[in-house]
Every structure is written in structure tokens, then in C-alpha cells.
Motif scaffolding. Structure first.
Motif, PDB file in Angstrom:
ATOM      1  N   ILE A  20      50.863  16.804  59.837  1.00  0.00           N
ATOM      2  CA  ILE A  20      49.737  15.955  60.218  1.00  0.00           C
ATOM      3  C   ILE A  20      48.449  16.607  59.736  1.00  0.00           C
ATOM      4  O   ILE A  20      48.161  17.765  60.076  1.00  0.00           O
ATOM      5  CB  ILE A  20      49.691  15.741  61.745  1.00  0.00           C
ATOM      6  CG1 ILE A  20      51.024  15.177  62.223  1.00  0.00           C
ATOM      7  CG2 ILE A  20      48.538  14.818  62.126  1.00  0.00           C
ATOM      8  CD1 ILE A  20      51.231  15.261  63.707  1.00  0.00           C
ATOM      9  N   THR A  48      43.480  11.411  61.852  1.00  0.00           N
ATOM     10  CA  THR A  48      44.755  12.062  61.559  1.00  0.00           C
ATOM     11  C   THR A  48      45.457  11.284  60.452  1.00  0.00           C
ATOM     12  O   THR A  48      45.235  10.085  60.297  1.00  0.00           O
ATOM     13  CB  THR A  48      45.686  12.109  62.795  1.00  0.00           C
ATOM     14  OG1 THR A  48      46.018  10.774  63.182  1.00  0.00           O
ATOM     15  CG2 THR A  48      45.055  12.849  63.955  1.00  0.00           C
ATOM     16  N   SER A  49      46.288  11.980  59.720  1.00  0.00           N
ATOM     17  CA  SER A  49      47.138  11.355  58.712  1.00  0.00           C
ATOM     18  C   SER A  49      48.504  12.020  58.823  1.00  0.00           C
ATOM     19  O   SER A  49      48.625  13.234  58.620  1.00  0.00           O
ATOM     20  CB  SER A  49      46.546  11.541  57.322  1.00  0.00           C
ATOM     21  OG  SER A  49      47.358  10.930  56.354  1.00  0.00           O
ATOM     22  N   THR A  50      49.520  11.247  59.162  1.00  0.00           N
ATOM     23  CA  THR A  50      50.848  11.794  59.443  1.00  0.00           C
ATOM     24  C   THR A  50      51.778  11.573  58.257  1.00  0.00           C
ATOM     25  O   THR A  50      51.871  10.469  57.727  1.00  0.00           O
ATOM     26  CB  THR A  50      51.446  11.135  60.698  1.00  0.00           C
ATOM     27  OG1 THR A  50      50.552  11.351  61.795  1.00  0.00           O
ATOM     28  CG2 THR A  50      52.807  11.716  61.038  1.00  0.00           C
ATOM     29  N   HIS A  51      52.469  12.635  57.868  1.00  0.00           N
ATOM     30  CA  HIS A  51      53.441  12.593  56.776  1.00  0.00           C
ATOM     31  C   HIS A  51      54.771  13.107  57.330  1.00  0.00           C
ATOM     32  O   HIS A  51      54.846  14.247  57.787  1.00  0.00           O
ATOM     33  CB  HIS A  51      53.005  13.479  55.608  1.00  0.00           C
ATOM     34  CG  HIS A  51      51.605  13.215  55.160  1.00  0.00           C
ATOM     35  ND1 HIS A  51      51.281  12.235  54.249  1.00  0.00           N
ATOM     36  CD2 HIS A  51      50.436  13.805  55.501  1.00  0.00           C
ATOM     37  CE1 HIS A  51      49.978  12.241  54.047  1.00  0.00           C
ATOM     38  NE2 HIS A  51      49.437  13.180  54.806  1.00  0.00           N
ATOM     39  N   PHE A  52      55.812  12.269  57.290  1.00  0.00           N
ATOM     40  CA  PHE A  52      57.122  12.685  57.791  1.00  0.00           C
ATOM     41  C   PHE A  52      57.903  13.397  56.694  1.00  0.00           C
ATOM     42  O   PHE A  52      57.911  12.959  55.539  1.00  0.00           O
ATOM     43  CB  PHE A  52      57.917  11.484  58.298  1.00  0.00           C
ATOM     44  CG  PHE A  52      57.395  10.950  59.594  1.00  0.00           C
ATOM     45  CD1 PHE A  52      57.737  11.547  60.794  1.00  0.00           C
ATOM     46  CD2 PHE A  52      56.539   9.856  59.625  1.00  0.00           C
ATOM     47  CE1 PHE A  52      57.241  11.069  62.004  1.00  0.00           C
ATOM     48  CE2 PHE A  52      56.041   9.371  60.819  1.00  0.00           C
ATOM     49  CZ  PHE A  52      56.398   9.979  62.011  1.00  0.00           C
ATOM     50  N   THR A  78      46.064  21.564  59.471  1.00  0.00           N
ATOM     51  CA  THR A  78      47.409  21.053  59.220  1.00  0.00           C
ATOM     52  C   THR A  78      48.219  21.395  60.459  1.00  0.00           C
ATOM     53  O   THR A  78      48.254  22.558  60.883  1.00  0.00           O
ATOM     54  CB  THR A  78      48.058  21.711  57.987  1.00  0.00           C
ATOM     55  OG1 THR A  78      47.322  21.351  56.832  1.00  0.00           O
ATOM     56  CG2 THR A  78      49.506  21.265  57.820  1.00  0.00           C
ATOM     57  N   VAL A  81      51.176  11.816  68.382  1.00  0.00           N
ATOM     58  CA  VAL A  81      49.909  11.676  67.658  1.00  0.00           C
ATOM     59  C   VAL A  81      49.005  10.678  68.375  1.00  0.00           C
ATOM     60  O   VAL A  81      47.824  10.944  68.616  1.00  0.00           O
ATOM     61  CB  VAL A  81      50.149  11.239  66.193  1.00  0.00           C
ATOM     62  CG1 VAL A  81      48.825  10.939  65.497  1.00  0.00           C
ATOM     63  CG2 VAL A  81      50.921  12.320  65.439  1.00  0.00           C
ATOM     64  N   VAL A 127      57.338  11.434  67.566  1.00  0.00           N
ATOM     65  CA  VAL A 127      56.239  12.104  66.864  1.00  0.00           C
ATOM     66  C   VAL A 127      55.014  11.186  66.826  1.00  0.00           C
ATOM     67  O   VAL A 127      53.889  11.621  67.082  1.00  0.00           O
ATOM     68  CB  VAL A 127      56.659  12.521  65.434  1.00  0.00           C
ATOM     69  CG1 VAL A 127      55.462  13.022  64.637  1.00  0.00           C
ATOM     70  CG2 VAL A 127      57.745  13.595  65.495  1.00  0.00           C
ATOM     71  N   ALA A 128      55.241   9.899  66.524  1.00  0.00           N
ATOM     72  CA  ALA A 128      54.131   8.939  66.475  1.00  0.00           C
ATOM     73  C   ALA A 128      53.439   8.830  67.836  1.00  0.00           C
ATOM     74  O   ALA A 128      52.201   8.751  67.910  1.00  0.00           O
ATOM     75  CB  ALA A 128      54.635   7.574  66.013  1.00  0.00           C
ATOM     76  N   ALA A 158      57.091  16.443  61.045  1.00  0.00           N
ATOM     77  CA  ALA A 158      55.951  15.761  60.433  1.00  0.00           C
ATOM     78  C   ALA A 158      54.839  16.760  60.172  1.00  0.00           C
ATOM     79  O   ALA A 158      54.626  17.699  60.943  1.00  0.00           O
ATOM     80  CB  ALA A 158      55.446  14.648  61.338  1.00  0.00           C
TER      81      ALA A 158
END
Length: 159
Positions: free
Chosen positions: A64, A130-134, A102, A117, A113-114, A62
Motif C-alpha cells: 500500500i 492510499t493506493s493498494t497493490h495486491f 510503503t 485499508v 485487506v481492503a 498487499a
């Protein structure tokens, strides 16, 4: 001497003999340069790039985006250090633009992962959001293409 570094960056298995032949430099000169680069922390580590999708190991990656409040007298360095010390964190970069850091994280599942975070990263004092991108699929990493599509070797005929 930068060409020695470029060769090693593209192929960490290149031997001093191979590098000397590629650069036209003396073998001892190449060996001495590599030792100096290692001593001066120019060369930090030798890595192997692995396509984990071709193994049985489950890996979730991910990216983040993290917005933080820089600390007085420390700037972003102190909060970045707190973040990059977690073993889940593989990379951490100070960024320009809409967010500050990043953070690249790896885990065994999206849930893992979640939870990282939610339980470790977001609660830090200086973290604002935070903004999480997998990562769903890697096409290219560190200059290496993972899966090349089928190539059409036919020649075009123009009439």
C-alpha cells in the motif's frame, strides 16, 4: 564482524561453530560478537522464510502506497508508528518519490485487506491517500527464489 552478520542474514540457523569455520575467527570471538549484536539491537530477530503457497494457509499480501501529512515536530515518525502498530502491518517504510510510506499488509483474503485499508488506514487524520497493490505471486523474497523453472542441462553444440 560484518561478515558474521551477513552469514546470519542469509542463514539464521548457522551455528557459531559454522560461522567461526567460515570466517576463520575464534569460536569465542564469534559467540561474543553475536551476543553483543543481540544486546545492541543490531540483530533484532531471527526469521524463517516460508512459501505459503505450498501450504493450506490462505495468505494475501498487499503493498500500500500511502501519502500523509507529516505532523508538526514529529515528521513522519508519529504517523508511521500509528500505522505499524496494527497487527496486519508486516512492514512499513518511509519512501522518497511520489508517496511517503510503503506499508506491507497481510490478511486472509483481499476483502480483509481492503477492509483494513478502508476502516483503519485511510481514516487516519494524517493520511491523504492510499493506493493498494495486491501481490499475485512471489518470485523472489529476501534474496530467495521461490520457484526455479525447469533447467535445460543439454550442452550447446556449435558447428
Amino acid at each position: 564482524m560484518e561478515e558474521i552478520l551477513e552469514i546470519l542474514e542469509n542463514n539464521g540457523k548457522a551455528t557459531p561453530e559454522e560461522i567461526a569455520a567460515m570466517t576463520g575467527k575464534n569460536l569465542e570471538e564469534v559467540k561474543d560478537a553475536i551476543k553483543k549484536f543481540e544486546k545492541d539491537n543490531v540483530i533484532l530477530k531471527y526469521n524463517t522464510l516460508i512459501n505459503w503457497e505450498k501450504t493450506s494457509k490462505e495468505v494475501v499480501t498487499a503493498l500500500i502506497e500511502v501519502k500523509v501529512t507529516p505532523q508538526m515536530g514529529e515528521g513522519f515518525d508519529k504517523i508511521a508508528e500509528r500505522i505499524y502498530k496494527y497487527p496486519e502491518v508486516k512492514d512499513c517504510y518511509l519512501m522518497s518519490g511520489g508517496f511517503d510510506l510503503t506499508v506491507i499488509v497481510e490478511g486472509k483474503s483481499m476483502k480483509e485487506v481492503a477492509l483494513f485499508v478502508a476502516e483503519k488506514l485511510a481514516p487516519l487524520d494524517s493520511v491523504l491517500s492510499t493506493s493498494t497493490h495486491f501481490v499475485l505471486k512471489k518470485y523472489k523474497d529476501k534474496g530467495t527464489i521461490f520457484e526455479k523453472g525447469p533447467q535445460d542441462d543439454r550442452e550447446a553444440i556449435v558447428l
